[in-house]
Design a protein around this motif. Structure first.
Motif, short mmCIF file in Angstrom:
data_model
loop_
_atom_site.label_atom_id
_atom_site.label_comp_id
_atom_site.label_asym_id
_atom_site.label_seq_id
_atom_site.Cartn_x
_atom_site.Cartn_y
_atom_site.Cartn_z
N TRP A 146 7.20 12.07 -8.50
CA TRP A 146 7.00 13.49 -8.84
C TRP A 146 5.51 13.81 -8.94
CZ3 TRP A 146 4.70 15.88 -13.06
CH2 TRP A 146 4.84 17.26 -13.08
N LEU A 147 4.72 12.93 -9.58
CA LEU A 147 3.28 13.19 -9.70
C LEU A 147 2.61 13.20 -8.33
CD1 LEU A 147 2.33 11.07 -12.84
CD2 LEU A 147 2.25 13.56 -12.61
N GLU A 148 3.04 12.32 -7.45
CA GLU A 148 2.47 12.31 -6.11
C GLU A 148 2.78 13.62 -5.38
OE1 GLU A 148 2.13 9.42 -2.20
OE2 GLU A 148 3.55 8.91 -3.79
N PHE A 149 4.02 14.10 -5.48
CA PHE A 149 4.36 15.39 -4.89
C PHE A 149 3.56 16.52 -5.53
CE2 PHE A 149 8.36 13.52 -3.23
CZ PHE A 149 8.29 14.03 -1.94
N TYR A 150 3.41 16.48 -6.85
CA TYR A 150 2.73 17.55 -7.58
C TYR A 150 1.23 17.60 -7.24
CZ TYR A 150 1.02 20.37 -11.46
OH TYR A 150 0.41 21.33 -12.20
N PHE A 151 0.57 16.45 -7.31
CA PHE A 151 -0.88 16.43 -7.10
C PHE A 151 -1.28 16.58 -5.63
CE2 PHE A 151 -1.26 14.13 -11.29
CZ PHE A 151 -1.90 15.18 -11.93
N PHE A 152 -0.49 16.04 -4.74
CA PHE A 152 -0.89 16.02 -3.34
C PHE A 152 -0.13 16.99 -2.46
CE2 PHE A 152 -1.82 11.70 -4.98
CZ PHE A 152 -3.20 11.84 -5.00
N GLU A 153 0.79 17.76 -3.05
CA GLU A 153 1.53 18.80 -2.35
C GLU A 153 2.04 18.31 -0.99
OE1 GLU A 153 -0.93 22.26 -2.20
OE2 GLU A 153 -1.13 22.32 -4.37
N ILE A 206 5.75 9.96 0.96
CA ILE A 206 5.54 9.14 -0.23
C ILE A 206 4.82 7.85 0.16
CG2 ILE A 206 6.64 7.85 -2.09
CD1 ILE A 206 8.86 9.95 -2.00
N SER A 207 3.75 7.59 -0.51
CA SER A 207 2.92 6.43 -0.21
C SER A 207 3.48 5.17 -0.86
CB SER A 207 1.50 6.70 -0.72
OG SER A 207 0.73 5.54 -0.61
N TRP A 208 3.66 4.13 -0.08
CA TRP A 208 4.17 2.87 -0.62
C TRP A 208 3.17 2.22 -1.55
CZ3 TRP A 208 1.35 -1.46 0.34
CH2 TRP A 208 0.45 -1.41 1.40
N GLN A 209 1.89 2.60 -1.43
CA GLN A 209 0.87 2.02 -2.29
C GLN A 209 1.11 2.34 -3.76
OE1 GLN A 209 0.14 3.65 0.54
NE2 GLN A 209 -1.31 2.44 1.73
N TYR A 210 1.67 3.51 -4.04
CA TYR A 210 1.94 3.85 -5.43
C TYR A 210 3.02 2.97 -6.03
CZ TYR A 210 -1.29 7.66 -5.25
OH TYR A 210 -2.44 8.38 -5.15
N GLY A 211 3.88 2.42 -5.19
CA GLY A 211 4.85 1.43 -5.66
C GLY A 211 4.16 0.16 -6.12
N LEU A 212 3.03 -0.17 -5.48
CA LEU A 212 2.26 -1.34 -5.90
C LEU A 212 1.66 -1.14 -7.28
CD1 LEU A 212 0.35 -2.23 -2.60
CD2 LEU A 212 2.35 -3.39 -3.59
N ILE A 213 1.52 0.09 -7.68
CA ILE A 213 0.99 0.39 -9.02
C ILE A 213 2.14 0.62 -10.00
CG2 ILE A 213 -0.37 2.01 -10.39
CD1 ILE A 213 -1.92 2.63 -7.77
N SER A 214 3.11 1.45 -9.62
CA SER A 214 4.11 1.88 -10.58
C SER A 214 5.15 0.82 -10.93
CB SER A 214 4.79 3.17 -10.12
OG SER A 214 5.39 2.97 -8.87
#
Length: 127
Positions: free
Chosen positions: A85-92, A100-108
């Motif tokens: 949701w934050l990725e959709f919100y911040f990066f529209e 959706i970036s798979w890199q955020y999965g490496l963080i989340s």
């Protein structure tokens, strides 16, 4: 359980900030002052989200009296949903799920484990 909210949120935010800065450094192939700014901004955003989201998650775990496995699944699923949701919100993002970036999965995903370990598991281990 809420006594562990602050330490768990700080640990989660610190991990998220360092992981985000590391991913940016690898992608940009450079280190610099911008990386420090990214890490600080990531820490602040992650801390706010972790405090609010952590309070909700800990309340759910307490009210439903979830065990270790079910609480871990709750943390993994909820934190993934918030990250998306934050990725959709911040990066529209325009193309939906394809953006959706798979890199955020490496963080989340590891951040979910840190949050759960520092809160629910820590309390369970001490009880």
């Amino acid at each position: 359980m809420f006594r562990r909210l602050w330490p768990a949120a700080v640990a989660t935010a610190a991990f998220a900030a360092l992981a985000h800065a590391a991913l940016v450094a690898v992608a940009a192939r450079s280190f610099g002052l911008e990386l420090a700014y990214i890490a600080v901004l990531s820490f602040v955003v992650a801390l706010v989200v972790a405090l609010i989201g952590g309070a909700v998650l800990l309340a759910i775990v307490g009210v439903l009296r979830l065990g270790l496995t079910s609480s871990l699944l709750l943390f993994l699923i909820a934190i993934q949903a918030v990250a998306i949701w934050l990725e959709f919100y911040f990066f529209e993002l325009q193309n939906g799920w394809a953006d959706i970036s798979w890199q955020y999965g490496l963080i989340s995903v590891p951040a979910s484990l840190v949050a759960w370990h520092q809160s629910v598991f820590y309390i369970h281990k001490r009880a």
